[in-house]
Design an enzyme around this catalytic site. Structure first.
Site, PDB file in Angstrom:
ATOM      1  N   LEU A  55       1.317   3.469  -2.270  1.00  0.00           N
ATOM      2  CA  LEU A  55       0.663   4.655  -2.823  1.00  0.00           C
ATOM      3  C   LEU A  55      -0.286   5.276  -1.805  1.00  0.00           C
ATOM      4  O   LEU A  55      -0.360   6.487  -1.649  1.00  0.00           O
ATOM      5  CB  LEU A  55      -0.088   4.285  -4.118  1.00  0.00           C
ATOM      6  CG  LEU A  55      -0.814   5.447  -4.800  1.00  0.00           C
ATOM      7  CD1 LEU A  55       0.140   6.577  -5.169  1.00  0.00           C
ATOM      8  CD2 LEU A  55      -1.557   4.958  -6.053  1.00  0.00           C
ATOM      9  N   HIS A 113     -21.981  11.308   6.849  1.00  0.00           N
ATOM     10  CA  HIS A 113     -20.750  11.274   6.049  1.00  0.00           C
ATOM     11  C   HIS A 113     -20.017  12.600   6.062  1.00  0.00           C
ATOM     12  O   HIS A 113     -18.922  12.717   5.541  1.00  0.00           O
ATOM     13  CB  HIS A 113     -21.074  10.855   4.619  1.00  0.00           C
ATOM     14  CG  HIS A 113     -21.794   9.533   4.579  1.00  0.00           C
ATOM     15  ND1 HIS A 113     -23.162   9.445   4.691  1.00  0.00           N
ATOM     16  CD2 HIS A 113     -21.342   8.271   4.506  1.00  0.00           C
ATOM     17  CE1 HIS A 113     -23.517   8.175   4.660  1.00  0.00           C
ATOM     18  NE2 HIS A 113     -22.430   7.436   4.550  1.00  0.00           N
ATOM     19  N   ARG A 149       0.822  -1.225   0.000  1.00  0.00           N
ATOM     20  CA  ARG A 149       0.000   0.000   0.000  1.00  0.00           C
ATOM     21  C   ARG A 149       0.857   1.277   0.000  1.00  0.00           C
ATOM     22  O   ARG A 149       0.506   2.274   0.612  1.00  0.00           O
ATOM     23  CB  ARG A 149      -0.975  -0.009   1.190  1.00  0.00           C
ATOM     24  CG  ARG A 149      -2.090  -1.045   1.030  1.00  0.00           C
ATOM     25  CD  ARG A 149      -3.038  -1.027   2.210  1.00  0.00           C
ATOM     26  NE  ARG A 149      -2.382  -1.457   3.434  1.00  0.00           N
ATOM     27  CZ  ARG A 149      -2.821  -1.191   4.656  1.00  0.00           C
ATOM     28  NH1 ARG A 149      -3.906  -0.472   4.828  1.00  0.00           N
ATOM     29  NH2 ARG A 149      -2.173  -1.633   5.714  1.00  0.00           N
ATOM     30  N   CYS A 151     -27.563   1.102   3.712  1.00  0.00           N
ATOM     31  CA  CYS A 151     -26.955   2.427   3.580  1.00  0.00           C
ATOM     32  C   CYS A 151     -27.140   3.059   2.222  1.00  0.00           C
ATOM     33  O   CYS A 151     -26.201   3.611   1.699  1.00  0.00           O
ATOM     34  CB  CYS A 151     -25.460   2.406   3.752  1.00  0.00           C
ATOM     35  SG  CYS A 151     -24.754   1.277   4.817  1.00  0.00           S
TER      36      CYS A 151
HETATM   37  N1  GLN Z   1     -24.121  -1.158  12.461  1.00  0.00           N
HETATM   38  C1  GLN Z   1     -23.116  -0.662  11.580  1.00  0.00           C
HETATM   39  C2  GLN Z   1     -22.568   0.629  12.126  1.00  0.00           C
HETATM   40  O1  GLN Z   1     -23.303   1.328  12.777  1.00  0.00           O
HETATM   41  C3  GLN Z   1     -23.674  -0.401  10.208  1.00  0.00           C
HETATM   42  C4  GLN Z   1     -22.628   0.121   9.272  1.00  0.00           C
HETATM   43  C5  GLN Z   1     -23.072   0.280   7.860  1.00  0.00           C
HETATM   44  O2  GLN Z   1     -24.249   0.388   7.568  1.00  0.00           O
HETATM   45  N2  GLN Z   1     -22.170   0.336   6.925  1.00  0.00           N
HETATM   46  O3  GLN Z   1     -21.428   0.977  11.895  1.00  0.00           O
HETATM   47 ZN    ZN Z   2     -25.163   2.354   6.776  1.00  0.00          ZN
END
Ligand code: GLN
Ligand code: ZN
Length: 763
Positions: free
Chosen positions: A17, A700, A15, A649
């Site tokens: 890079l 995010h 890894r 997600c």
């Molecule tokens: N239960 C996981 C978290 O809260 C769900 C993560 C996800 O949806 N990628 O991190």
């Molecule tokens: Zn999620």
């Protein structure tokens, strides 16, 4: 030319890079040092490919961030909103990652892989100039390094446009073809000047999706034009991940040099494409070794496959290749010191895959294998035989239990309406119940302690006390700010799949099997090599401890079978559906143990449910069936009074809403914060009866949402769904955020709910 490598990974076998990029971004190293790392990696990667005897090697499959982003720059299509950044390197990374004044460009999955590309933002009248200098430099560099006939890889125009977004209108980006194609032509003119003859690869994986139907007329036009630019350029249009029958039929009639077809992920359909290529003199780049998975190839079977191909097309026109770029698998087995000798002998990463390609070429052409090739072939055959007979691969107890699974492929016995009444009675939560998705911030200290425990630097007792302390303070925090349904925080987990993989039989982990996910980010997927079972409970200890600290409901937290499957390298010696059923049985046992331990709400995350969808609509039904059945097996052991939650997600699931409902989870939390409420309308229009927690803010981003903002979001939700059906939560887990933001954001969320309840008289 008899062997061809579509693309090589670039992040570096250690890894390198990744680390150089991250240092550069933190201003710890200068640009020169980053560039030197890139140069060293390219030289090493070319050397690997040459040593493996590969004839056609790309000179520009390296990238400092992403291939599509490089293409955007080459074509002069940088969005207007970045043009104020004069320095091209700063601009490049700002497009990829954003900076103080620019939000990053959107990133999304490259077809059905876990690699993410930058989505081009296009409009009419884009003003940038094409810039071939990057490619020219790489070409010269490769020649100097002794690569013969370096190949130039480009994202093909139809895939580029199909993956792009128009920012100036709601039309699809493909409507800009008349503006974009001349840029490709101008680029081709520049490239033609590089050499007396030059191979250009155009990646067109869009041809293996159902979208190809809308593109058929364009394929002919585009490739007639591009192949006509300069006869020094030999064009290879490469497809992968599924069959490309429709496109091949058209490409066969254009003056391109060759077509690439994937003979591993096509379910035999590419033989139809082959018929179209029979007449004429096109070359076939035959994808016959797995570029997406990491198992050693059965070379005898692959040779049979090639022989069948050669029954249609003369062998001189067949060039051997992996099924796609090797970007999707790790570099080399060289550094794997901890894998068991057996499991290691079942594997082939990128370097080993190319060695296989070379060996297969020898077998196929009927050449005399060298002594070392003979030895390699024998080792390969022995490993495959050993794998078939290994009792850790085929576990009699798991096989026996699979019979029981048949009867479990159904929904829970009590219908939702009855269950939910019992659950409301049991838990007494209010409408707009507040909760989180599971994880809380993972601090550097926490990561260090977990690492030290793994390395044996601290003992089990000390480690467990530490995790208990984390859980205790997390529970206290949640109670203090007034959350109603709590979680333990997932402090014991590094990753939601790895944590379970490490505790399941039949699953192994490499030390260095990293695969690039995007930019500098890599993942190390578990290797599911054998029958999967659960020797012991995996989460009960932590969930019970957390529940013992509070009167409020504590959600148990599991990763679902489909997500474990989709985020792993899955064995290739039985159908994926069968492996998924085995994982489902293991999760089922965990669900049962949790409910017996008094955990009344259990969340089974299916974060990767959607990404497993096949590219071709015709294969969808089969995937949906086994994915659903696996979720049912994992969860239908729950009694009526046990509430099953799930989490996903993403927000684009208008098209799979029937399947989501059929999963039969009592509560689902989803990401909607970034996508407005269109999704919710769909729930309303079709009459969805289960409970839903549409994320009310985006985790995010480090931004702290205000009370007003969250209230407005809740009000918007209430326009489409009644309060009784709604849960209020963030849109994903909080592990990547810092504590200060999390505290403030969740306090705002709870306060927003209180205000809405007060105003509406909800109690
Ligand atoms: N239960 C996981 C978290 O809260 C769900 C993560 C996800 O949806 N990628 O991190
Ligand atoms: Zn999620």
């Amino acid at each position: 030319m008899t062997t061809y490598n579509i693309g090589f990974p670039r992040i570096g076998e250690k890894r390198e890079l990744k680390f150089a990029l991250e240092k550069y971004w933190k201003k710890e190293i200068a640009l020169e040092e980053l560039e030197e790392t890139g140069r060293q990696l390219r030289l090493r990667h070319w050397a690997y490919q040459r040593d493996a005897g590969i004839d056609s090697i790309a000179c520009n499959d390296f990238s400092f961030y992403d291939q599509t982003l490089d293409m955007i720059v080459t074509l002069g299509l940088e969005p207007e909103r970045f043009r104020d950044i004069a320095d091209p390197v700063k601009r490049y990374f700002a497009m990829a990652r954003g900076d103080e004044t620019h939000t990053a460009m959107e990133m999304t999955k490259w077809f059905n892989t876990n690699y993410h590309y930058i989505v081009p933002e296009l409009g009419t009248g884009m003003e940038g100039e094409i810039d071939a200098s990057g490619i020219e430099a790489r070409y010269a560099e490769a020649k100097e390094a002794g690569v013969e006939h370096p190949r130039i890889n480009l994202v093909g125009p139809l895939t580029f446009l199909a993956n792009a977004r128009r920012v100036d209108s709601n039309l699809e980006a493909i409507t800009l073809l008349d503006e974009i194609l001349p840029r490709y032509e101008a680029l081709f003119e520049r490239l033609a000047a590089l050499d007396t003859e030059l191979t250009v690869q155009l990646d067109e994986p869009i041809f293996v999706t159902d979208k190809v139907v809308e593109l058929t007329l364009l394929i002919r036009e585009v490739y007639n034009r591009l192949a006509g630019v300069d006869e020094r350029l030999k064009l290879y249009v490469i497809t992968y991940f599924d069959h490309a029958v429709e496109a091949a039929k058209i490409l066969a009639k254009t003056p391109i040099e060759g077509v690439g077809l994937d003979f591993l992920y096509d379910e035999g359909r590419n033989f139809e494409a082959l018929e179209a290529l029979r007449d004429g003199d096109k070359r076939l780049v035959a994808g016959v070794l797995d570029g997406r998975n990491i198992w050693r190839s059965d070379l005898d079977r692959r040779k049979d496959l090639l022989d069948r191909i050669a029954a249609v097309l003369p062998a001189e026109r067949i060039v051997l290749a992996p099924s796609c770029s090797l970007l999707h698998i790790p570099f080399t087995l060289k550094y794997e010191t901890k894998l068991s000798a057996e499991v290691k002998s079942y594997l082939a990463f990128a370097v080993e895959r190319l060695e296989e390609l070379n060996l297969l070429d020898t077998l196929f052409r009927g050449d005399e294998p060298s002594a070392s090739q003979q030895e390699a072939l024998q080792r390969s055959r022995e490993a495959l035989t050993e794998r078939r007979g290994n009792t850790r691969v085929t576990d009699a107890a798991v096989q026996e239990r699979l019979k029981e699974a048949e009867a479990l492929k159904r929904k829970r016995q009590t219908p939702f309406a009855e269950r939910i009444a019992v659950q409301h009675e049991r838990f007494g939560y209010k409408p707009l119940a507040t909760t989180t998705i599971g994880s809380f911030p993972q601090t550097p200290e926490l990561r260090r302690v977990r690492r030290e425990y793994k390395q044996g630097a601290i003992g089990r007792e000390e480690y467990e006390r530490y995790i208990e302390e984390q859980i205790r303070s997390c529970v206290e925090f949640q109670e203090r700010i007034g959350l109603e349904v709590l979680v333990h925080g997932e402090f014991e987990r590094n990753d939601m799949v790895e944590y379970f993989g490490e505790q399941l039989s039949g699953v192994a982990f490499s030390e260095n099997g990293w695969v690039q996910s995007y930019g500098s980010r890599c993942v190390k997927p578990p290797l599911i090599y054998g029958d999967v079972s659960r020797p012991e409970p995996m989460t009960v200890r932590w969930s019970s401890f957390a529940q013992s600290l509070t009167e409020r409901p504590m959600k148990g937290m599991l990763t679902g079978p489909v997500t474990i499957l989709n985020w792993s390298f899955v064995r290739d010696d039985q159908p994926r559906s069968k492996t998924c059923t085995q994982i489902a049985l293991a999760i089922r046992d965990e669900v049962d143990d949790l409910q017996k331990a008094g955990i009344g709400m259990i969340q089974v995350d299916e974060a990767a449910f959607k990404e497993g969808y096949p590219l071709r609509g015709a294969k969808r039904g089969e995937y949906e069936r086994f994915a659903l059945e696996s979720f049912w097996i994992a969860t239908n052991v729950a009694e009526s009074r046990t509430q099953i939650h799930t989490h996903m997600c993403y927000s684009e699931f208008a098209d799979i809403i029937d399947t989501i409902e059929a999963m039969d989870a009592d509560v689902i939390s989803i990401e909607t914060a970034r996508s407005g409420n269109t999704l919710l309308r769909i729930f309303k229009e079709r009459g969805y009866e289960m409970e839903i927690g549409p994320g009310v803010y985006d985790i995010h981003s480090p931004r702290i949402p205000s009370v007003e903002e969250i209230r407005a979001q809740i009000e918007a939700l209430l326009e489409v769904l009644p309060p009784r059906q709604l849960w209020i939560n963030p849109d994903c887990g909080l592990k990547t955020r810092g504590w200060p933001e999390v505290e403030a954001s969740l306090e705002h969320m709870v306060q927003a709910v209180e205000e809405v309840r007060r105003e509406r008289g909800i109690s």
